[in-house]
Motif scaffolding. Sequence first.
Motif, PDB file in Angstrom:
ATOM      1  N   ARG A 131      27.736   8.133   4.986  1.00 23.87           N
ATOM      2  CA  ARG A 131      27.090   8.061   3.669  1.00 23.87           C
ATOM      3  C   ARG A 131      26.695   6.634   3.313  1.00 23.87           C
ATOM      4  NH1 ARG A 131      28.890   7.625  -1.726  1.00 23.87           N
ATOM      5  NH2 ARG A 131      27.752   8.973  -3.188  1.00 23.87           N
ATOM      6  N   ARG A 132      27.440   5.647   3.809  1.00 21.83           N
ATOM      7  CA  ARG A 132      27.148   4.253   3.494  1.00 21.83           C
ATOM      8  C   ARG A 132      25.827   3.784   4.113  1.00 21.83           C
ATOM      9  NH1 ARG A 132      32.727   1.857   5.629  1.00 21.83           N
ATOM     10  NH2 ARG A 132      32.138   3.373   7.246  1.00 21.83           N
ATOM     11  N   ASP A 133      25.331   4.518   5.115  1.00 19.01           N
ATOM     12  CA  ASP A 133      24.085   4.131   5.783  1.00 19.01           C
ATOM     13  C   ASP A 133      22.855   4.740   5.124  1.00 19.01           C
ATOM     14  OD1 ASP A 133      25.510   2.684   7.716  1.00 19.01           O
ATOM     15  OD2 ASP A 133      25.837   4.507   8.911  1.00 19.01           O
ATOM     16  N   LEU A 134      23.084   5.526   4.072  1.00 21.48           N
ATOM     17  CA  LEU A 134      21.971   6.212   3.408  1.00 21.48           C
ATOM     18  C   LEU A 134      21.678   5.576   2.059  1.00 21.48           C
ATOM     19  CD1 LEU A 134      22.799   8.293   5.595  1.00 21.48           C
ATOM     20  CD2 LEU A 134      22.353  10.096   3.929  1.00 21.48           C
ATOM     21  N   ARG A 135      20.437   5.695   1.651  1.00 14.15           N
ATOM     22  CA  ARG A 135      20.029   5.292   0.309  1.00 14.15           C
ATOM     23  C   ARG A 135      18.926   6.235  -0.164  1.00 14.15           C
ATOM     24  NH1 ARG A 135      16.471  -0.331   1.180  1.00 14.15           N
ATOM     25  NH2 ARG A 135      14.577   0.704   1.991  1.00 14.15           N
ATOM     26  N   VAL A 136      18.663   6.221  -1.471  1.00  9.97           N
ATOM     27  CA  VAL A 136      17.617   7.074  -2.039  1.00  9.97           C
ATOM     28  C   VAL A 136      16.265   6.604  -1.519  1.00  9.97           C
ATOM     29  CG1 VAL A 136      16.512   7.825  -4.177  1.00  9.97           C
ATOM     30  CG2 VAL A 136      18.996   7.510  -4.091  1.00  9.97           C
ATOM     31  N   HIS A 137      15.441   7.559  -1.086  1.00  2.26           N
ATOM     32  CA  HIS A 137      14.108   7.207  -0.588  1.00  2.26           C
ATOM     33  C   HIS A 137      13.145   7.018  -1.749  1.00  2.26           C
ATOM     34  CE1 HIS A 137      10.571   7.028   1.940  1.00  2.26           C
ATOM     35  NE2 HIS A 137      10.014   7.962   1.198  1.00  2.26           N
ATOM     36  N   LEU A 138      12.477   5.870  -1.782  1.00  2.02           N
ATOM     37  CA  LEU A 138      11.494   5.551  -2.810  1.00  2.02           C
ATOM     38  C   LEU A 138      10.213   5.072  -2.148  1.00  2.02           C
ATOM     39  CD1 LEU A 138      13.748   3.554  -5.332  1.00  2.02           C
ATOM     40  CD2 LEU A 138      12.927   5.902  -5.603  1.00  2.02           C
ATOM     41  N   GLU A 139       9.070   5.356  -2.787  1.00  2.00           N
ATOM     42  CA  GLU A 139       7.762   4.920  -2.300  1.00  2.00           C
ATOM     43  C   GLU A 139       7.221   3.843  -3.238  1.00  2.00           C
ATOM     44  OE1 GLU A 139       6.083   5.794   0.369  1.00  2.00           O
ATOM     45  OE2 GLU A 139       7.212   7.536   1.095  1.00  2.00           O
ATOM     46  N   TRP A 140       6.723   2.753  -2.656  1.00  2.41           N
ATOM     47  CA  TRP A 140       6.139   1.655  -3.432  1.00  2.41           C
ATOM     48  C   TRP A 140       4.626   1.874  -3.486  1.00  2.41           C
ATOM     49  CZ3 TRP A 140       7.385  -1.811  -6.815  1.00  2.41           C
ATOM     50  CH2 TRP A 140       6.595  -2.942  -7.027  1.00  2.41           C
ATOM     51  N   ILE A 141       4.122   2.347  -4.641  1.00  3.10           N
ATOM     52  CA  ILE A 141       2.714   2.702  -4.783  1.00  3.10           C
ATOM     53  C   ILE A 141       2.168   2.056  -6.048  1.00  3.10           C
ATOM     54  CG2 ILE A 141       1.057   4.587  -5.076  1.00  3.10           C
ATOM     55  CD1 ILE A 141       2.963   6.393  -3.569  1.00  3.10           C
ATOM     56  N   ASN A 142       1.114   1.250  -5.870  1.00  7.20           N
ATOM     57  CA  ASN A 142       0.435   0.606  -7.000  1.00  7.20           C
ATOM     58  C   ASN A 142       1.408  -0.143  -7.915  1.00  7.20           C
ATOM     59  OD1 ASN A 142      -2.027   1.636  -6.123  1.00  7.20           O
ATOM     60  ND2 ASN A 142      -1.845   3.479  -7.377  1.00  7.20           N
ATOM     61  N   GLY A 143       2.348  -0.854  -7.290  1.00 10.45           N
ATOM     62  CA  GLY A 143       3.264  -1.681  -8.065  1.00 10.45           C
ATOM     63  C   GLY A 143       4.380  -0.926  -8.753  1.00 10.45           C
ATOM     64  N   ARG A 144       4.650   0.324  -8.319  1.00  9.03           N
ATOM     65  CA  ARG A 144       5.707   1.127  -8.941  1.00  9.03           C
ATOM     66  C   ARG A 144       6.538   1.803  -7.864  1.00  9.03           C
ATOM     67  NH1 ARG A 144       3.080   5.562 -12.301  1.00  9.03           N
ATOM     68  NH2 ARG A 144       5.269   6.039 -12.673  1.00  9.03           N
ATOM     69  N   TRP A 145       7.830   1.972  -8.160  1.00 12.67           N
ATOM     70  CA  TRP A 145       8.706   2.738  -7.286  1.00 12.67           C
ATOM     71  C   TRP A 145       8.698   4.193  -7.741  1.00 12.67           C
ATOM     72  CZ3 TRP A 145      10.158   0.919  -2.852  1.00 12.67           C
ATOM     73  CH2 TRP A 145      10.346  -0.456  -2.673  1.00 12.67           C
ATOM     74  N   LEU A 146       8.384   5.093  -6.805  1.00 14.17           N
ATOM     75  CA  LEU A 146       8.278   6.514  -7.131  1.00 14.17           C
ATOM     76  C   LEU A 146       9.184   7.332  -6.213  1.00 14.17           C
ATOM     77  CD1 LEU A 146       4.404   6.862  -7.514  1.00 14.17           C
ATOM     78  CD2 LEU A 146       6.087   6.508  -9.323  1.00 14.17           C
ATOM     79  N   LEU A 147       9.791   8.377  -6.791  1.00 17.32           N
ATOM     80  CA  LEU A 147      10.568   9.324  -6.012  1.00 17.32           C
ATOM     81  C   LEU A 147       9.623  10.236  -5.225  1.00 17.32           C
ATOM     82  CD1 LEU A 147      13.211  10.265  -8.733  1.00 17.32           C
ATOM     83  CD2 LEU A 147      13.687   9.040  -6.603  1.00 17.32           C
ATOM     84  N   PRO A 148      10.098  10.864  -4.149  1.00 14.72           N
ATOM     85  CA  PRO A 148       9.225  11.732  -3.346  1.00 14.72           C
ATOM     86  C   PRO A 148       8.545  12.824  -4.156  1.00 14.72           C
ATOM     87  CG  PRO A 148      11.260  11.304  -2.166  1.00 14.72           C
ATOM     88  CD  PRO A 148      11.435  10.715  -3.531  1.00 14.72           C
ATOM     89  N   GLU A 149       9.284  13.448  -5.094  1.00 12.99           N
ATOM     90  CA  GLU A 149       8.663  14.510  -5.892  1.00 12.99           C
ATOM     91  C   GLU A 149       7.576  13.956  -6.807  1.00 12.99           C
ATOM     92  OE1 GLU A 149      12.854  13.729  -7.611  1.00 12.99           O
ATOM     93  OE2 GLU A 149      11.884  13.962  -5.660  1.00 12.99           O
ATOM     94  N   GLU A 150       7.728  12.719  -7.256  1.00 11.16           N
ATOM     95  CA  GLU A 150       6.684  12.095  -8.074  1.00 11.16           C
ATOM     96  C   GLU A 150       5.451  11.805  -7.242  1.00 11.16           C
ATOM     97  OE1 GLU A 150       9.139   9.617 -11.458  1.00 11.16           O
ATOM     98  OE2 GLU A 150       9.093   8.794  -9.424  1.00 11.16           O
ATOM     99  N   VAL A 151       5.637  11.413  -5.993  1.00 14.97           N
ATOM    100  CA  VAL A 151       4.511  11.164  -5.100  1.00 14.97           C
ATOM    101  C   VAL A 151       3.752  12.449  -4.822  1.00 14.97           C
ATOM    102  CG1 VAL A 151       3.829  10.356  -2.809  1.00 14.97           C
ATOM    103  CG2 VAL A 151       5.661   9.186  -4.043  1.00 14.97           C
ATOM    104  N   ARG A 152       4.488  13.536  -4.572  1.00 20.05           N
ATOM    105  CA  ARG A 152       3.836  14.820  -4.321  1.00 20.05           C
ATOM    106  C   ARG A 152       3.065  15.294  -5.544  1.00 20.05           C
ATOM    107  NH1 ARG A 152       8.676  15.680  -1.247  1.00 20.05           N
ATOM    108  NH2 ARG A 152       9.761  16.492  -3.069  1.00 20.05           N
ATOM    109  N   ARG A 153       3.664  15.112  -6.729  1.00 23.72           N
ATOM    110  CA  ARG A 153       2.978  15.518  -7.954  1.00 23.72           C
ATOM    111  C   ARG A 153       1.716  14.700  -8.172  1.00 23.72           C
ATOM    112  NH1 ARG A 153       6.480  13.955 -11.538  1.00 23.72           N
ATOM    113  NH2 ARG A 153       7.941  15.598 -10.930  1.00 23.72           N
ATOM    114  N   MET A 154       1.769  13.410  -7.873  1.00 22.83           N
ATOM    115  CA  MET A 154       0.602  12.550  -8.029  1.00 22.83           C
ATOM    116  C   MET A 154      -0.515  12.955  -7.070  1.00 22.83           C
ATOM    117  SD  MET A 154       0.376   8.391  -7.641  1.00 22.83           S
ATOM    118  CE  MET A 154       0.714   8.518  -5.873  1.00 22.83           C
ATOM    119  N   LYS A 155      -0.158  13.292  -5.829  1.00 16.04           N
ATOM    120  CA  LYS A 155      -1.158  13.714  -4.857  1.00 16.04           C
ATOM    121  C   LYS A 155      -1.791  15.046  -5.259  1.00 16.04           C
ATOM    122  CE  LYS A 155       0.809  11.296  -0.878  1.00 16.04           C
ATOM    123  NZ  LYS A 155       1.410  11.422   0.483  1.00 16.04           N
ATOM    124  N   GLN A 156      -0.975  15.947  -5.817  1.00 16.26           N
ATOM    125  CA  GLN A 156      -1.521  17.230  -6.270  1.00 16.26           C
ATOM    126  C   GLN A 156      -2.516  17.035  -7.402  1.00 16.26           C
ATOM    127  OE1 GLN A 156       1.899  19.567  -7.285  1.00 16.26           O
ATOM    128  NE2 GLN A 156       2.442  20.008  -5.146  1.00 16.26           N
TER     129      GLN A 156
END
Length: 259
Positions: A131-156
């Motif tokens: 568990r210590r080797d894991l972290r929350v996955h975030l996407e750096w898009i247009n100067g903002r950190w977004l969660l995967p579900e936020e990225v999918r919603r934005m693409k939709q």
Amino acid sequence: MVETEALHLTFSKGQRVEVSINEEGFNGAWYTATIITPLQPQDPKSKTQNFFVEYHNLMEVDNETPLREQVDFAHIRPSPPKEEDPTFGIHEEVDVFWNDGWWKGEIVEVFKDDMFVVYFSNSNESTEFDRRDLRVHLEWINGRWLLPEEVRRMKQLQQQKKKNLKPQNVEGVDQLTIVSKRKGRPPKVKAMSIIPSKNGKEFLDLKACVVEKVSHVPSEEHLKIEREQRKLVNDPLTHKKLMSCIMKPPTKKDDESNS
């Protein structure tokens, strides 16, 4: 401190960042590094900003000296924010610290002792991690950190916006006619094609020449018909035959031949 004009972000000397390397074996991972110094572009008009960085986990050939190199701004992002005591579940996208960098993967199996099996699509392999080797996955898009579900919603939303802006296919002549009228132009209507014979016999038998609608610009075919009609009418012999047909009443023999 250097300000980038592309995204209005700043990276300064000593700042902790993450760098992506566009080389085989490194693609898909982010490597932690520190900004050593911003580099001035050779071309004063260039908007591309480069930085000299030092990696935290990548080493020189001697495996003792941290690797330093020049990196383009497009391959640098700030360090993502840390979440205290995160929880992870099955099929969740995560970042895993593996082979000196942070790699994106998907949790495919969870054990009770805080061990996880993560699948990496880029290498098509699964590996077990603590568990210590894991972290929350975030996407750096247009100067903002977004969660995967936020990225999918934005693409939709982007796809839906493109779909709504896409011009509809025109089906039927009525729609074309309406557009033509709105622009003050006569609609294009297909004209009837009537071509008389050159010997004049079919022309004399022709009762009427009806063209329902003709384009406002005469075509070559229309001009040809007009020339042939004028030629036949102006011919004395043809004119004489035409007048005789008009003045002479039909005979019984003509009626029988027509029937």
